[in-house]
Structures are given as structure tokens and as C-alpha cells.
Design an enzyme around this catalytic site. Structure first.
Site, mmCIF file in Angstrom:
data_model
loop_
_atom_site.group_PDB
_atom_site.id
_atom_site.type_symbol
_atom_site.label_atom_id
_atom_site.label_comp_id
_atom_site.label_asym_id
_atom_site.label_seq_id
_atom_site.Cartn_x
_atom_site.Cartn_y
_atom_site.Cartn_z
ATOM 1 N N LYS A 1 21.979 18.507 -24.297
ATOM 2 C CA LYS A 1 23.110 17.689 -24.692
ATOM 3 C C LYS A 1 23.194 17.532 -26.210
ATOM 4 O O LYS A 1 24.214 17.139 -26.753
ATOM 5 C CB LYS A 1 22.973 16.287 -24.067
ATOM 6 N N GLY A 2 22.070 17.827 -26.862
ATOM 7 C CA GLY A 2 21.931 17.451 -28.271
ATOM 8 C C GLY A 2 22.924 18.072 -29.230
ATOM 9 O O GLY A 2 23.262 17.468 -30.245
ATOM 10 N N ASP B 1 20.703 21.828 -31.588
ATOM 11 C CA ASP B 1 20.532 20.643 -32.437
ATOM 12 C C ASP B 1 19.331 20.800 -33.360
ATOM 13 O O ASP B 1 19.417 20.556 -34.556
ATOM 14 C CB ASP B 1 20.404 19.362 -31.575
ATOM 15 N N ASP C 1 12.214 23.384 -32.962
ATOM 16 C CA ASP C 1 10.927 22.757 -33.211
ATOM 17 C C ASP C 1 9.840 23.823 -32.981
ATOM 18 O O ASP C 1 9.581 24.645 -33.857
ATOM 19 C CB ASP C 1 10.823 21.558 -32.255
ATOM 20 N N LYS D 1 12.529 22.648 -37.960
ATOM 21 C CA LYS D 1 11.194 22.109 -38.267
ATOM 22 C C LYS D 1 10.229 23.286 -38.338
ATOM 23 O O LYS D 1 9.435 23.500 -37.409
ATOM 24 C CB LYS D 1 10.732 21.197 -37.124
ATOM 25 N N PHE E 1 9.872 12.763 -35.955
ATOM 26 C CA PHE E 1 10.751 12.812 -34.792
ATOM 27 C C PHE E 1 12.027 12.066 -35.169
ATOM 28 O O PHE E 1 11.991 10.890 -35.515
ATOM 29 C CB PHE E 1 10.081 12.160 -33.583
ATOM 30 N N VAL E 2 13.152 12.783 -35.125
ATOM 31 C CA VAL E 2 14.398 12.190 -35.591
ATOM 32 C C VAL E 2 15.366 11.932 -34.431
ATOM 33 O O VAL E 2 15.284 12.581 -33.383
ATOM 34 C CB VAL E 2 15.089 13.091 -36.646
ATOM 35 N N ARG F 1 22.023 9.024 -29.456
ATOM 36 C CA ARG F 1 22.784 10.255 -29.733
ATOM 37 C C ARG F 1 24.062 9.950 -30.510
ATOM 38 O O ARG F 1 24.591 10.811 -31.215
ATOM 39 C CB ARG F 1 23.168 10.956 -28.432
HETATM 40 P P1 5GP Z 1 11.444 23.457 -29.052
HETATM 41 O O1 5GP Z 1 11.528 24.200 -27.770
HETATM 42 O O2 5GP Z 1 11.957 24.210 -30.253
HETATM 43 O O3 5GP Z 1 10.065 22.903 -29.294
HETATM 44 O O4 5GP Z 1 12.276 22.142 -28.867
HETATM 45 C C1 5GP Z 1 13.607 22.063 -28.930
HETATM 46 C C2 5GP Z 1 14.076 20.771 -28.322
HETATM 47 O O5 5GP Z 1 13.107 19.694 -28.489
HETATM 48 C C3 5GP Z 1 15.319 20.295 -29.033
HETATM 49 O O6 5GP Z 1 16.474 20.876 -28.492
HETATM 50 C C4 5GP Z 1 15.227 18.802 -28.834
HETATM 51 O O7 5GP Z 1 15.766 18.447 -27.589
HETATM 52 C C5 5GP Z 1 13.739 18.486 -28.801
HETATM 53 N N1 5GP Z 1 13.252 18.020 -30.121
HETATM 54 C C6 5GP Z 1 12.408 18.648 -30.966
HETATM 55 N N2 5GP Z 1 12.188 17.920 -32.077
HETATM 56 C C7 5GP Z 1 12.928 16.792 -31.938
HETATM 57 C C8 5GP Z 1 13.156 15.635 -32.768
HETATM 58 O O8 5GP Z 1 12.633 15.470 -33.888
HETATM 59 N N3 5GP Z 1 13.998 14.697 -32.252
HETATM 60 C C9 5GP Z 1 14.604 14.815 -31.052
HETATM 61 N N4 5GP Z 1 15.386 13.816 -30.671
HETATM 62 N N5 5GP Z 1 14.420 15.887 -30.246
HETATM 63 C C10 5GP Z 1 13.602 16.870 -30.697
#
Ligand code: 5GP
Length: 190
Positions: free
Chosen positions: A50-51, A106, A109, A137, A159-160, A172
Site C-alpha cells: 500500500k505504501g 515506497d 530496504d 536505505k 524506521f520512517v 500513512r
Molecule cells: P525490503 O524487502 O526492501 O527489505 O523491504 C521493503 C518493504 O519494507 C517496504 O516496501 C516497506 O513496506 C518496509 N519498510 C522498510 N523500511 C521501512 C521503513 O523505514 N519504514 C516503513 N514504514 N516501512 C519500511
């Protein structure tokens, strides 16, 4: 809701300025590389729910090119599954063979979510596949993923929330991106 915020990292003005720049840059890039008739086979912008919703809604309004949009919804490991494992909850409505695809995320990470989505879409024979993320990140990356457009690189490992990003589905709708006060983060999560 402001009482839950410890500090703002990107203000609404900074976000809107950067999103406008990105939208114009992306549109220009697709104009330069477009197929002969972009009205027949327009760019398909794919938002990751949803982000990415607020970001994508603002971004496409700065893209002066013919485009369609659709959404994919995935479950991430943060909801209790194994890291690296991503399940599709809502897939694209139509086939994407020979289409130019722009994925809008969005935040990237560890990279697992994006890698999984890229693999699935790449297997459907698109003409091109590019990625735009609002936030990056890079210091947290576990798997390499190609990213074509980045709104902001997060200067630190925090964490934002806000502008589409949630904590337990809240925040959101904040117009800025910021960090929660520790007392608003439940000890049981993360
Ligand atoms: P990844 O698979 O790259 O580790 O994670 C991606 C997902 O993790 C993003 O789409 C998001 O939903 C969540 N995520 C990662 N870091 C953050 C953060 O700092 N804040 C929030 N709200 N969600 C995050």
C-alpha cells in the site's frame, strides 16, 4: 497524530519538490526512448501497495506522457513471514508482454521485496522494466537490485513513517516523512 512524531526527516515541501523533479525526469526519459506510438502502447506504471500510493499519485501528475497504471499488493516479511519470501496478494489486471513497465515503490530496504517483484514481472516478457523508489536505505541492502530513480537516500538507518509509509498500518496519511517517538512503538513489534 503529530504528538507521535519525534522528528521530521523530509518536509512536505521537500517531498513535493523532489517528486515533481522525478516525474519530469522520468517522463523525459520515456519520451526520448519511446516507441513510435506511445498512445497505442503507453507506459504502464505499477505501484506496490500500500505504501507507494501517495507517492505514485503525485508522481504521475508530473509525467506528461500517455500512461496507464495498475497495482501489485505483496505481503512482506515484516508481517511475520520469512525474510526474502514475498507473497503476491493482488496481481496485475492484464498481461504486460511487450509493454514498458515502471515499478513504483515506497522504500527499498533489504531489497528482497523488489527482487521478488522484478523476477516475477521480468518473466512476463515486458519491453522494459525500470524501478522508481521514493526512499532508499542502501546501508541495509542484503540483495542487489537495480534502481533507476531514487527520490531520497535515507541519511541514516532509521524506521520512517508518513507519505504512504506505515507503522502497524498507521501514519500513512502524514504529508511528511518522519520518525516516531519510542513510546509510540510497541515493544512486541519489529
Ligand atoms: P525490503 O524487502 O526492501 O527489505 O523491504 C521493503 C518493504 O519494507 C517496504 O516496501 C516497506 O513496506 C518496509 N519498510 C522498510 N523500511 C521501512 C521503513 O523505514 N519504514 C516503513 N514504514 N516501512 C519500511
Amino acid at each position: 497524530m503529530l504528538e507521535a512524531i519525534e522528528r521530521v526527516i523530509f518536509s512536505p515541501e521537500e517531498i513535493q519538490k523532489r517528486v515533481a523533479e522525478l516525474g519530469r525526469q522520468i517522463a523525459q526519459d520515456y519520451k526520448n526512448s519511446a516507441a513510435k506510438d506511445p498512445y497505442k502502447r503507453p507506459l504502464l506504471v505499477v505501484g506496490i501497495l500500500k505504501g507507494a500510493m501517495p507517492f505514485m499519485a503525485d508522481l504521475i501528475r508530473h509525467m506528461d506522457i500517455p500512461l496507464e497504471y495498475d497495482f501489485i499488493a505483496v505481503s512482506s516479511y515484516r508481517n511475520g513471514t520469512v525474510p526474502g519470501e514475498v507473497r503476491i496478494l493482488k496481481d496485475l489486471d492484464r498481461a504486460i508482454g511487450q509493454r514498458d513497465i515502471l515499478i513504483v515503490e515506497d522504500i527499498v530496504d533489504t531489497g528482497h521485496t523488489l527482487r521478488s517483484i522484478l523476477r516475477r514481472l521480468a518473466s512476463r516478457d515486458p519491453a522494459s522494466l525500470r524501478v522508481c523508489t521514493l526512499l532508499d536505505k542502501p546501508q541495509r541492502r542484503e540483495v542487489e537490485v537495480p534502481i533507476d530513480y531514487v527520490g531520497f537516500v535515507l541519511p541514516e538507518n532509521v524506521f520512517v513513517v508518513g507519505y504512504g509509509l506505515d507503522y502497524a498500518e498507521l501514519y500513512r496519511n502524514l504529508p511528511f516523512i518522519g520518525v516516531l517517538k519510542p513510546e509510540y512503538i510497541r515493544a512486541s513489534s519489529c
